[in-house]
Design a protein around this motif. Structure first.
Motif, PDB file in Angstrom:
ATOM      1  N   TYR A  82       0.938  -1.302   0.157  1.00 44.69           N
ATOM      2  CA  TYR A  82      -0.174   0.031  -0.059  1.00 44.69           C
ATOM      3  C   TYR A  82       1.056   1.197  -0.140  1.00 44.69           C
ATOM      4  O   TYR A  82       2.142   1.197   0.701  1.00 44.69           O
ATOM      5  N   PHE A 106      -1.811  -0.683  -4.548  1.00 46.00           N
ATOM      6  CA  PHE A 106      -3.153   0.240  -4.217  1.00 46.00           C
ATOM      7  C   PHE A 106      -2.373   1.745  -3.786  1.00 46.00           C
ATOM      8  O   PHE A 106      -1.427   1.499  -2.656  1.00 46.00           O
ATOM      9  N   THR A 117      -5.438   5.347  -6.817  1.00 42.73           N
ATOM     10  CA  THR A 117      -6.392   4.028  -6.994  1.00 42.73           C
ATOM     11  C   THR A 117      -6.995   3.484  -5.696  1.00 42.73           C
ATOM     12  O   THR A 117      -7.634   2.364  -5.594  1.00 42.73           O
ATOM     13  N   ALA A 118      -6.751   4.171  -4.812  1.00 43.06           N
ATOM     14  CA  ALA A 118      -7.472   4.077  -3.564  1.00 43.06           C
ATOM     15  C   ALA A 118      -7.701   5.512  -2.880  1.00 43.06           C
ATOM     16  O   ALA A 118      -7.045   6.540  -3.190  1.00 43.06           O
TER      17      ALA A 118
END
Length: 408
Positions: A82, A106, A117-118
């Motif tokens: 992440y 993400f 994307t998050a």
């Protein structure tokens, strides 16, 4: 649950980041706000930034995160699960998101959520639950809804379970008077009560919030005198719980600060009734605070003593060493003392306290009707009489009682 961000649809999910590498690029206040939850989740957080805030530096020094003081380079997201791009450079944030996409990681882009994307929801933790709200990129809206949900859960307006509390008793401290000063847990349990046994000093506005099906017993009106009244209160708690009810004993202040809470705990325990104790904000500290008086202050006092004034100094039931109190240099806070203030002031002066020791008396502290009288040991009794101060009132004695912001 799904929520739209711009023209896209986000899938709201909880990530297990424990012992997984998370890369944060940027060390400013945005990163600082995000790091606490990442650390709490158990993630292995690595932060990259040319400069960081003192708080972020402190996290690195404490070993909560690892830190590289340099600019971002392609390849920094290797092995990450992440990522968060929160620099103040849009081009750098775009490059981080591009690397994340290539590596199927993400990535949150803090400066423009729709290009990541998050998306980070407005989040909160409450009694073992995690709450997240997305509102199509409208962060003010999501934060407002998140806060309203938490407040609803805290107040009991929003139920977090369909189960009714098990039969038993909760001793709840209602705080000094202002209904907003009850604890979160106290308000939640009060909202789920079948029976409420309320003291005279319990905030009455809290009772107005109860449903019409809740039985309210006014403990101040239980008959047969003081000693028998306590036995009758104990019986009301025990009988209610044994009838399968959830009983809240609502007190002013804290249940264990001259509130006979432990006596009620002992009675319930002897009867086999389970008891939950919810501490409250005691008036001994909060009421002086509301009047602008700190009970301690650096370089002025190293101790404060809370004393019950329900009996006079020369009463055979008094357990207070007034001579020892008079020799102290710190703060004395007297509860239930306004009706005998002359006797208490006299015994303290006779024991050596200077006659010009500041004294402040606060009536109905934390309420809109709060009144404050400032005097000294020699004049306080006359001032209280002249101003017609009546219970409930708190008496503060000592150097801090003379503090006033207006005095400079």
């Amino acid at each position: 649950m799904t929520a739209a961000t711009g023209d896209e649809t986000n899938y709201l999910v909880g990530l297990n980041l424990a012992d997984r590498r998370v890369v944060v690029v940027g060390g400013g206040t945005v990163a600082q706000r995000r790091l606490g939850l990442l650390i709490a989740s158990g993630a292995r957080v690595h932060l990259i930034s040319r400069a960081v805030t003192p708080a972020v530096e402190g996290m690195a020094t404490a070993g909560q995160i690892t830190l590289d003081l340099r600019e971002y380079r392609d390849g920094d997201l290797a092995d990450a699960w992440y990522a968060i791009a929160c620099t103040d450079e849009p081009d750098t944030n775009a490059a981080i998101v591009a690397e994340a996409e290539r590596n199927r990681v993400f990535c949150v882009r803090a400066d423009n959520a729709r290009y990541g994307t998050a998306v980070t929801p407005a989040s909160a933790s409450y009694d073992g639950m995690s709450i997240g709200v997305l509102a199509g990129g409208d962060h003010r809206r999501s934060a407002a809804v998140r806060t309203a949900l938490v407040e609803g859960l805290q107040s009991g307006a929003v139920a977090d379970t369909a189960d009714h509390p098990a039969a038993g008793v909760a001793l709840v401290g209602g705080g000094p008077g202002d209904p907003d000063l009850i604890t979160v847990r106290g308000r939640r349990l009060l909202a789920r009560a079948d029976i409420v046994v309320a003291d005279r000093l319990a905030p009455p506005e809290l009772l107005a919030e109860l449903g019409s099906d809740v039985e309210v017993i006014d403990a101040a009106k239980i008959p047969y005198g003081r000693a028998m009244a306590q036995e009758a209160i104990n019986a009301a708690l025990i009988d209610g719980a044994k009838a399968g009810k959830f009983v809240v004993r609502l007190k002013g202040g804290d249940p264990y600060v001259f509130g006979r809470g432990y006596e009620e705990l002992e009675a319930c325990a002897a009867a086999g009734v389970p008891v939950t104790v919810v501490p409250g904000i005691t008036s001994a500290i909060s009421v002086p605070s509301a009047a602008g008086i700190p009970v301690t202050h650096r370089g002025v006092t190293h101790e404060f003593v809370v004393v019950s004034g329900h009996v006079a100094p020369d009463h055979p039931d008094s357990l207070v060493d007034w001579s020892a109190l008079a020799r102290l240099k710190g703060t004395i806070v007297l509860l239930m003392a306004v009706e005998r203030i002359e006797a208490f002031a006299t015994v303290l002066m006779e024991g050596g306290r200077p006659v010009d020791t500041p004294v402040t008396v606060i009536q109905e502290g934390t309420l809109r009707t709060q009144r404050t009288v400032r005097a000294d040991l020699q004049t306080v009794a006359a001032q209280v009489k002249e101003e017609q101060i009546r219970p409930p009132a708190i008496v503060v004695i000592g150097p801090v009682a003379g503090f006033s912001v207006d005095a400079g």
